[in-house]
Design an enzyme around this catalytic site. Structure first.
Site, PDB file in Angstrom:
ATOM      1  CG  HIS A 159       0.033   0.158   2.737  1.00 28.10           C
ATOM      2  ND1 HIS A 159       0.137  -0.683   3.418  1.00 28.10           N
ATOM      3  CD2 HIS A 159      -0.205   1.653   3.273  1.00 28.10           C
ATOM      4  CE1 HIS A 159       0.999  -0.215   4.394  1.00 28.10           C
ATOM      5  NE2 HIS A 159       0.944   0.728   4.167  1.00 28.10           N
ATOM      6  CG  HIS A 207      -3.923   0.376   5.299  1.00 28.41           C
ATOM      7  ND1 HIS A 207      -3.370  -0.906   5.128  1.00 28.41           N
ATOM      8  CD2 HIS A 207      -3.601   1.439   4.990  1.00 28.41           C
ATOM      9  CE1 HIS A 207      -2.359  -0.489   5.765  1.00 28.41           C
ATOM     10  NE2 HIS A 207      -1.890   0.714   6.080  1.00 28.41           N
ATOM     11  CG  HIS A 222       4.050   4.491   3.548  1.00 24.96           C
ATOM     12  ND1 HIS A 222       4.002   5.694   4.983  1.00 24.96           N
ATOM     13  CD2 HIS A 222       3.516   3.468   4.097  1.00 24.96           C
ATOM     14  CE1 HIS A 222       2.698   4.325   5.417  1.00 24.96           C
ATOM     15  NE2 HIS A 222       2.806   3.780   5.045  1.00 24.96           N
ATOM     16  CG  HIS A 254       1.065   0.948  12.463  1.00 24.74           C
ATOM     17  ND1 HIS A 254       1.148   2.426  12.832  1.00 24.74           N
ATOM     18  CD2 HIS A 254       0.447   0.445  11.439  1.00 24.74           C
ATOM     19  CE1 HIS A 254       2.485   2.520  11.696  1.00 24.74           C
ATOM     20  NE2 HIS A 254       1.502   1.562  11.217  1.00 24.74           N
ATOM     21  CE1 TYR A 263       5.202   3.575   7.852  1.00 21.37           C
ATOM     22  CE2 TYR A 263       5.345   3.468  10.503  1.00 21.37           C
ATOM     23  CZ  TYR A 263       4.685   3.386   9.409  1.00 21.37           C
ATOM     24  OH  TYR A 263       2.926   3.280   8.814  1.00 21.37           O
ATOM     25  CD  GLU A 273       3.796   0.337   7.326  1.00 15.89           C
ATOM     26  OE1 GLU A 273       3.586   0.373   8.325  1.00 15.89           O
ATOM     27  OE2 GLU A 273       2.931   0.621   6.341  1.00 15.89           O
TER      28      GLU A 273
END
Length: 315
Positions: A159, A207, A222, A254, A263, A273
């Protein structure tokens, strides 16, 4: 086939300041595999478990950042239908059809600029070259992973997180025109009704793209690559340190998406990431809402503190 329309993120095109240091980073440290170079000097890469020809495009330029992000759709007919709907939506601009072959092993692409200023593409066709795990061919009697993996070795590009000003228009485009679902949102303001973050899925992942409201256009936060476990994220930290790679933050977790993460930066200052975990998303799943007073836990669940560089550094 359950998934239809937009299937998944297909590629991200990243600008780098110098190609050779960038290739060392993306190939030797991250562990992507080079599949082609073209007359423009672009280099095309894929992760080991991606069957399509490429998912990352590197281009040498004077400024770091993202050129565009591409989305694979389920058929040429869907490509034409969605292109027409995007044009008719009134939300986008700068429409263009990119001819087949402009990306190696790829059919025609429909390119457009979304309300946050980012350039997106839709395409339906890309050559399948396999993942080299099969003992009798790419997809016959496969092993869990191939021998000879290099570096962190994520299984695929996962993503992007992007920054822009018109978050409302972009969310409307992705949900009402392109058919994405809203998995999570971050709300702020005196009445808690100002959306400042949107995490959108076209699949069953937490996501496939995320957007953060910022008073800028077309900024790249990112690109993320998926790993199979928290242990592999910890191992990635060791590899990054061994190569003296600049680490932004992590390993940590997260709150948003529940994913485990680290990261770091490529030599041009683009943030990368590696990510594992998360949850299974279905379209009927209620939207998870985070409020701005819990933003620390939303972004970095372990220490529940906001890293200001994470919010303010982008390309």
């Amino acid at each position: 086939m359950a998934l239809s329309g937009v299937l998944r993120p297909g590629h991200v095109a990243i600008r780098v300041l110098e190609m050779e240091p960038a290739l060392k980073h993306y190939v030797q440290v991250i562990g992507l595999q080079e599949t082609a170079r073209d007359a423009q000097g672009r280099v095309f890469l894929k992760a080991w478990d991606e069957h399509d020809h490429h998912s990352v495009v590197l281009r040498e330029a004077d400024e770091a950042g993202m050129d565009y992000m591409g989305w694979k759709v389920d058929s040429p007919a869907t490509l034409k239908r969605l292109a027409a709907q995007v044009e008719a939506s009134g939300l986008c601009s700068d429409f263009a059809w990119i001819p087949a072959g402009e990306h190696p092993a790829t059919g025609e692409r429909f390119r457009f600029t979304i309300p946050t200023g980012h350039v997106m593409e839709l395409y339906a066709e890309r050559e399948v070259i396999g993942n080299c795990c099969g003992t009798d061919g790419p997809d016959v009697n496969p092993t869990p992973w191939p021998d000879g993996l290099t570096g962190i070795a994520p299984s695929r590009f996962d993503h992007c997180l992007l920054y822009g000003d018109d978050l409302d228009g972009t969310v409307k485009l992705f949900t009402e025109v392109l058919g994405f679902g809203m998995a999570e949102q971050v709300m702020a303001g005196p009445d808690g009704k100002l959306m400042i973050g949107a995490f959108l899925s076209c699949s069953n992942k937490a996501h496939d793209v995320a957007f953060i409201r910022q008073p800028v256009k077309n900024k790249f936060h990112h690109a993320s690559f998926i790993l199979g476990s928290w242990e592999q994220v910890l191992r990635a930290g060791d590899i990054l340190s061994r190569h003296k790679t600049s680490i932004d933050i992590g390993p940590t977790r997260h709150g948003i998406t529940r994913g485990e993460t680290i990261y770091f930066f490529d030599p041009s200052g683009n943030r990368n990431e590696v990510f594992s975990g998360g949850y299974i998303y279905y379209p009927d799943k209620p939207v998870i809402t985070w409020t701005d007073n819990e933003l620390g836990a939303a972004i970095f669940y372990h220490d529940r503190k906001i890293n200001e560089a994470f919010l303010s550094v982008f390309t």
